[in-house]
Design a protein around this motif. Sequence first.
Motif, PDB file in Angstrom:
ATOM      1  N   ILE A  32       0.845  -1.178   0.000  1.00 35.73           N
ATOM      2  CA  ILE A  32       0.000   0.000   0.000  1.00 35.73           C
ATOM      3  C   ILE A  32       0.884   1.232   0.000  1.00 35.73           C
ATOM      4  CG2 ILE A  32      -1.866  -1.202   1.233  1.00 35.73           C
ATOM      5  CD1 ILE A  32      -1.003   0.475   3.744  1.00 35.73           C
ATOM      6  N   ASN A  33       0.280   2.391  -0.184  1.00 32.55           N
ATOM      7  CA  ASN A  33       0.997   3.655  -0.108  1.00 32.55           C
ATOM      8  C   ASN A  33       0.507   4.379   1.143  1.00 32.55           C
ATOM      9  OD1 ASN A  33       2.557   5.849  -0.691  1.00 32.55           O
ATOM     10  ND2 ASN A  33       1.189   6.668  -2.259  1.00 32.55           N
ATOM     11  N   PRO A  34       1.077   4.040   2.314  1.00 36.59           N
ATOM     12  CA  PRO A  34       0.564   4.596   3.563  1.00 36.59           C
ATOM     13  C   PRO A  34       0.867   6.081   3.710  1.00 36.59           C
ATOM     14  CG  PRO A  34       2.553   3.352   3.998  1.00 36.59           C
ATOM     15  CD  PRO A  34       2.223   3.164   2.537  1.00 36.59           C
ATOM     16  N   VAL A  35       0.027   6.740   4.504  1.00 39.98           N
ATOM     17  CA  VAL A  35       0.214   8.151   4.828  1.00 39.98           C
ATOM     18  C   VAL A  35       0.728   8.218   6.265  1.00 39.98           C
ATOM     19  CG1 VAL A  35      -0.963  10.363   5.139  1.00 39.98           C
ATOM     20  CG2 VAL A  35      -1.643   8.825   3.274  1.00 39.98           C
ATOM     21  N   VAL A  36       1.812   8.937   6.476  1.00 42.48           N
ATOM     22  CA  VAL A  36       2.413   9.028   7.807  1.00 42.48           C
ATOM     23  C   VAL A  36       1.389   9.574   8.799  1.00 42.48           C
ATOM     24  CG1 VAL A  36       4.221  10.099   9.200  1.00 42.48           C
ATOM     25  CG2 VAL A  36       4.734   9.327   6.892  1.00 42.48           C
ATOM     26  N   GLY A  37       1.145   8.797   9.864  1.00 46.00           N
ATOM     27  CA  GLY A  37       0.254   9.234  10.930  1.00 46.00           C
ATOM     28  C   GLY A  37      -1.223   8.951  10.713  1.00 46.00           C
ATOM     29  N   ASP A  38      -1.619   8.513   9.525  1.00 44.35           N
ATOM     30  CA  ASP A  38      -3.039   8.250   9.234  1.00 44.35           C
ATOM     31  C   ASP A  38      -3.361   6.791   9.551  1.00 44.35           C
ATOM     32  OD1 ASP A  38      -5.654   8.193   8.365  1.00 44.35           O
ATOM     33  OD2 ASP A  38      -5.174   8.535   6.247  1.00 44.35           O
ATOM     34  N   LEU A  39      -3.478   6.475  10.832  1.00 41.02           N
ATOM     35  CA  LEU A  39      -3.703   5.094  11.241  1.00 41.02           C
ATOM     36  C   LEU A  39      -5.010   4.544  10.689  1.00 41.02           C
ATOM     37  CD1 LEU A  39      -2.561   5.281  14.982  1.00 41.02           C
ATOM     38  CD2 LEU A  39      -1.189   4.875  12.943  1.00 41.02           C
ATOM     39  N   VAL A  40      -6.068   5.333  10.734  1.00 42.09           N
ATOM     40  CA  VAL A  40      -7.377   4.875  10.248  1.00 42.09           C
ATOM     41  C   VAL A  40      -7.333   4.619   8.743  1.00 42.09           C
ATOM     42  CG1 VAL A  40      -9.813   5.520   9.966  1.00 42.09           C
ATOM     43  CG2 VAL A  40      -8.642   5.988  12.122  1.00 42.09           C
ATOM     44  N   GLY A  41      -6.778   5.546   8.004  1.00 45.93           N
ATOM     45  CA  GLY A  41      -6.694   5.393   6.546  1.00 45.93           C
ATOM     46  C   GLY A  41      -5.791   4.243   6.140  1.00 45.93           C
ATOM     47  N   ASN A  42      -4.651   4.106   6.806  1.00 47.74           N
ATOM     48  CA  ASN A  42      -3.731   3.012   6.496  1.00 47.74           C
ATOM     49  C   ASN A  42      -4.353   1.663   6.838  1.00 47.74           C
ATOM     50  OD1 ASN A  42      -1.919   4.973   5.699  1.00 47.74           O
ATOM     51  ND2 ASN A  42      -0.765   4.934   7.598  1.00 47.74           N
ATOM     52  N   LEU A  43      -5.067   1.617   7.971  1.00 42.15           N
ATOM     53  CA  LEU A  43      -5.768   0.393   8.360  1.00 42.15           C
ATOM     54  C   LEU A  43      -6.810   0.028   7.299  1.00 42.15           C
ATOM     55  CD1 LEU A  43      -6.353  -1.768  10.543  1.00 42.15           C
ATOM     56  CD2 LEU A  43      -7.982  -0.158  11.515  1.00 42.15           C
ATOM     57  N   ARG A  44      -7.543   1.025   6.812  1.00 39.43           N
ATOM     58  CA  ARG A  44      -8.551   0.787   5.778  1.00 39.43           C
ATOM     59  C   ARG A  44      -7.903   0.231   4.500  1.00 39.43           C
ATOM     60  NH1 ARG A  44     -10.667   5.749   5.386  1.00 39.43           N
ATOM     61  NH2 ARG A  44     -11.886   5.365   7.253  1.00 39.43           N
ATOM     62  N   MET A  45      -6.763   0.818   4.095  1.00 40.09           N
ATOM     63  CA  MET A  45      -6.073   0.329   2.894  1.00 40.09           C
ATOM     64  C   MET A  45      -5.598  -1.117   3.076  1.00 40.09           C
ATOM     65  SD  MET A  45      -3.847   3.451   1.274  1.00 40.09           S
ATOM     66  CE  MET A  45      -3.222   4.190   2.771  1.00 40.09           C
ATOM     67  N   LEU A  46      -5.056  -1.424   4.258  1.00 39.61           N
ATOM     68  CA  LEU A  46      -4.593  -2.784   4.523  1.00 39.61           C
ATOM     69  C   LEU A  46      -5.752  -3.773   4.525  1.00 39.61           C
ATOM     70  CD1 LEU A  46      -1.892  -2.144   7.242  1.00 39.61           C
ATOM     71  CD2 LEU A  46      -1.517  -3.167   4.988  1.00 39.61           C
ATOM     72  N   GLU A  47      -6.855  -3.379   5.134  1.00 41.44           N
ATOM     73  CA  GLU A  47      -8.016  -4.270   5.167  1.00 41.44           C
ATOM     74  C   GLU A  47      -8.537  -4.530   3.750  1.00 41.44           C
ATOM     75  OE1 GLU A  47     -12.271  -4.846   7.385  1.00 41.44           O
ATOM     76  OE2 GLU A  47     -11.520  -2.811   7.151  1.00 41.44           O
ATOM     77  N   THR A  48      -8.621  -3.496   2.940  1.00 41.58           N
ATOM     78  CA  THR A  48      -9.073  -3.656   1.557  1.00 41.58           C
ATOM     79  C   THR A  48      -8.145  -4.591   0.794  1.00 41.58           C
ATOM     80  OG1 THR A  48     -10.084  -1.468   1.549  1.00 41.58           O
ATOM     81  CG2 THR A  48      -9.556  -2.418  -0.598  1.00 41.58           C
ATOM     82  N   ALA A  49      -6.843  -4.386   0.944  1.00 41.98           N
ATOM     83  CA  ALA A  49      -5.868  -5.237   0.261  1.00 41.98           C
ATOM     84  C   ALA A  49      -5.958  -6.679   0.745  1.00 41.98           C
ATOM     85  CB  ALA A  49      -4.452  -4.691   0.467  1.00 41.98           C
ATOM     86  N   ALA A  50      -6.143  -6.861   2.056  1.00 47.07           N
ATOM     87  CA  ALA A  50      -6.241  -8.217   2.609  1.00 47.07           C
ATOM     88  C   ALA A  50      -7.501  -8.924   2.123  1.00 47.07           C
ATOM     89  CB  ALA A  50      -6.215  -8.168   4.133  1.00 47.07           C
ATOM     90  N   LEU A  51      -8.601  -8.203   2.055  1.00 43.65           N
ATOM     91  CA  LEU A  51      -9.844  -8.797   1.558  1.00 43.65           C
ATOM     92  C   LEU A  51      -9.714  -9.187   0.086  1.00 43.65           C
ATOM     93  CD1 LEU A  51     -12.489  -6.527   3.303  1.00 43.65           C
ATOM     94  CD2 LEU A  51     -12.023  -8.947   3.766  1.00 43.65           C
ATOM     95  N   GLN A  52      -9.060  -8.339  -0.701  1.00 45.67           N
ATOM     96  CA  GLN A  52      -8.840  -8.654  -2.115  1.00 45.67           C
ATOM     97  C   GLN A  52      -7.953  -9.883  -2.244  1.00 45.67           C
ATOM     98  OE1 GLN A  52      -6.939  -5.578  -4.389  1.00 45.67           O
ATOM     99  NE2 GLN A  52      -7.116  -6.694  -6.301  1.00 45.67           N
ATOM    100  N   ALA A  53      -6.910  -9.938  -1.460  1.00 39.11           N
ATOM    101  CA  ALA A  53      -6.009 -11.093  -1.510  1.00 39.11           C
ATOM    102  C   ALA A  53      -6.743 -12.366  -1.103  1.00 39.11           C
ATOM    103  CB  ALA A  53      -4.807 -10.852  -0.599  1.00 39.11           C
ATOM    104  N   SER A  54      -7.559 -12.270  -0.065  1.00 39.53           N
ATOM    105  CA  SER A  54      -8.328 -13.430   0.380  1.00 39.53           C
ATOM    106  C   SER A  54      -9.282 -13.911  -0.705  1.00 39.53           C
ATOM    107  CB  SER A  54      -9.106 -13.080   1.647  1.00 39.53           C
ATOM    108  OG  SER A  54      -9.894 -14.170   2.058  1.00 39.53           O
ATOM    109  N   SER A  55      -9.911 -12.968  -1.407  1.00 39.18           N
ATOM    110  CA  SER A  55     -10.839 -13.351  -2.477  1.00 39.18           C
ATOM    111  C   SER A  55     -10.117 -14.012  -3.645  1.00 39.18           C
ATOM    112  CB  SER A  55     -11.621 -12.130  -2.962  1.00 39.18           C
ATOM    113  OG  SER A  55     -10.803 -11.271  -3.729  1.00 39.18           O
TER     114      SER A  55
END
Length: 96
Positions: A32-55
């Motif tokens: 992912i392309n994380p944003v420094v300090g954006d824990l909520v946004g980075n978590l959302r990106m990781l969750e989306t990527a993980a769900l896509q990978a799982s699918s």
Amino acid sequence: MNGEYRGIRGDAIFEMILYESDRSVRIACLQINPVVGDLVGNLRMLETAALQASSQGAQLAIASELAICGYPPKDYLLRDGFVAACDAAIDELARR
């Protein structure tokens, strides 16, 4: 371990073949392309990527060591509660 790994073209999923047990494990490398300090946004990106990978059949998803807090964390690591907030975000992702 005797084995091999190969990427599947067009996505971030890798398959590791374990010869000793005749089983394979599909591992997703979450990029992912994380944003420094954006824990909520980075978590959302990781969750989306993980769900896509799982699918796509991934059984295990891994991300880089600072994906939750972003690169480079610099002075964020010195702020009260920042490391604890990162730990809480990781726990939240694990629950999902």
